[in-house]
Design a protein around this motif. Structure first.
Motif, short mmCIF file in Angstrom:
data_model
loop_
_atom_site.label_atom_id
_atom_site.label_comp_id
_atom_site.label_asym_id
_atom_site.label_seq_id
_atom_site.Cartn_x
_atom_site.Cartn_y
_atom_site.Cartn_z
N ASN A 1 2.24 12.10 -9.80
CA ASN A 1 1.48 13.35 -9.71
C ASN A 1 2.21 14.39 -8.87
OD1 ASN A 1 -0.75 12.20 -11.13
ND2 ASN A 1 -1.31 11.15 -9.25
N LYS A 2 3.54 14.38 -8.92
CA LYS A 2 4.32 15.25 -8.04
C LYS A 2 4.05 16.74 -8.26
CE LYS A 2 8.29 14.55 -10.98
NZ LYS A 2 9.43 13.71 -11.12
N GLU A 3 3.68 17.13 -9.49
CA GLU A 3 3.41 18.54 -9.76
C GLU A 3 2.12 19.02 -9.09
OE1 GLU A 3 4.36 16.47 -12.38
OE2 GLU A 3 6.40 17.22 -12.34
N ILE A 4 1.18 18.13 -8.90
CA ILE A 4 -0.12 18.55 -8.34
C ILE A 4 -0.37 18.00 -6.93
CG2 ILE A 4 -1.21 18.88 -10.60
CD1 ILE A 4 -2.54 16.12 -10.18
N SER A 5 0.58 17.28 -6.36
CA SER A 5 0.38 16.70 -5.03
C SER A 5 0.40 17.78 -3.95
CB SER A 5 1.42 15.63 -4.74
OG SER A 5 2.70 16.19 -4.72
N ASN B 1 0.84 -1.21 0.00
CA ASN B 1 0.00 0.00 0.00
C ASN B 1 0.87 1.26 0.00
OD1 ASN B 1 -2.46 -1.27 -0.06
ND2 ASN B 1 -2.80 -1.15 2.14
N ALA B 2 1.89 1.26 0.84
CA ALA B 2 2.78 2.42 0.93
C ALA B 2 3.53 2.63 -0.39
CB ALA B 2 3.76 2.25 2.09
N LEU B 3 4.05 1.55 -0.96
CA LEU B 3 4.79 1.67 -2.23
C LEU B 3 3.87 2.15 -3.36
CD1 LEU B 3 7.08 -1.49 -2.14
CD2 LEU B 3 7.78 0.91 -1.99
N ASN B 4 2.67 1.61 -3.44
CA ASN B 4 1.73 2.04 -4.48
C ASN B 4 1.36 3.51 -4.30
OD1 ASN B 4 1.70 -0.45 -5.75
ND2 ASN B 4 -0.05 -1.19 -4.56
N SER B 5 1.16 3.93 -3.08
CA SER B 5 0.83 5.34 -2.81
C SER B 5 2.00 6.23 -3.15
CB SER B 5 0.43 5.52 -1.35
OG SER B 5 -0.75 4.84 -1.07
N LEU B 6 3.21 5.78 -2.85
CA LEU B 6 4.41 6.55 -3.16
C LEU B 6 4.58 6.67 -4.68
CD1 LEU B 6 6.63 8.03 -1.65
CD2 LEU B 6 7.96 5.92 -1.65
N ARG B 7 4.34 5.59 -5.40
CA ARG B 7 4.42 5.62 -6.88
C ARG B 7 3.40 6.61 -7.45
NH1 ARG B 7 4.58 -0.34 -6.23
NH2 ARG B 7 6.77 -0.90 -6.40
N GLU B 8 2.20 6.56 -6.93
CA GLU B 8 1.14 7.45 -7.39
C GLU B 8 1.49 8.91 -7.09
OE1 GLU B 8 -2.13 7.91 -9.56
OE2 GLU B 8 -1.28 5.94 -9.08
N LEU B 9 2.06 9.13 -5.92
CA LEU B 9 2.47 10.48 -5.53
C LEU B 9 3.58 10.99 -6.46
CD1 LEU B 9 1.85 12.54 -3.31
CD2 LEU B 9 3.64 11.51 -1.95
#
Length: 139
Positions: free
Chosen positions: A120-124, A109-117
């Protein structure tokens, strides 16, 4: 010290309903008999083979469930040290939710959330980063 009727009623409901595990109830019952008391006094009042050996753990669990509380600090009659004195509340045990996720599941869960983040780093937002940080901390 005279027991409050609300504590006695709560004790009877816990006993009749089986709201505490056997070991927790044995410690709770010992506190009921001698309260207010210290953890060492409770341990001393319970037979070693009948739960006395692990009542210190049970006291923490009973506190976390809200059925006992810290009254004050006083000198223990067993150890002679200044320690916490415990007494019963008039509440039923709180149900403590435990996660059913395995460590592997929490890591994924943490790795998937980190990948998603990262994608989308420009809009996170700071909140997104905090959520991922909390997931990592939960591992």
């Amino acid at each position: 010290m005279k027991k409050r009727q609300t504590s006695i009623d709560c004790y009877n409901e816990i006993k009749n309903s089986g709201l505490l595990s056997k070991r927790r109830f044995e410690t709770f019952e010992a506190i009921m008999r001698i309260a207010p008391c210290t953890a060492s006094e409770v341990q001393h009042s319970i037979n070693y083979n009948n739960g006395g050996r692990d009542c210190m753990k049970r006291i923490s669990e009973l506190r976390d469930r809200g059925v006992i509380y810290e009254v004050r600090t006083r000198k223990c009659s067993i150890t002679g040290r200044n320690v916490i004195e415990w007494d019963l509340t008039d509440r039923l045990p709180a149900i403590i939710k435990t996660s059913t996720n395995t460590k592997k599941h929490r890591i994924n869960n943490a790795l998937n959330s980190l990948r998603e983040l990262y994608k989308n780093k420009e809009i996170s937002t700071d909140e997104d980063w905090k959520r991922v940080s909390d997931l990592i901390k939960s591992i």
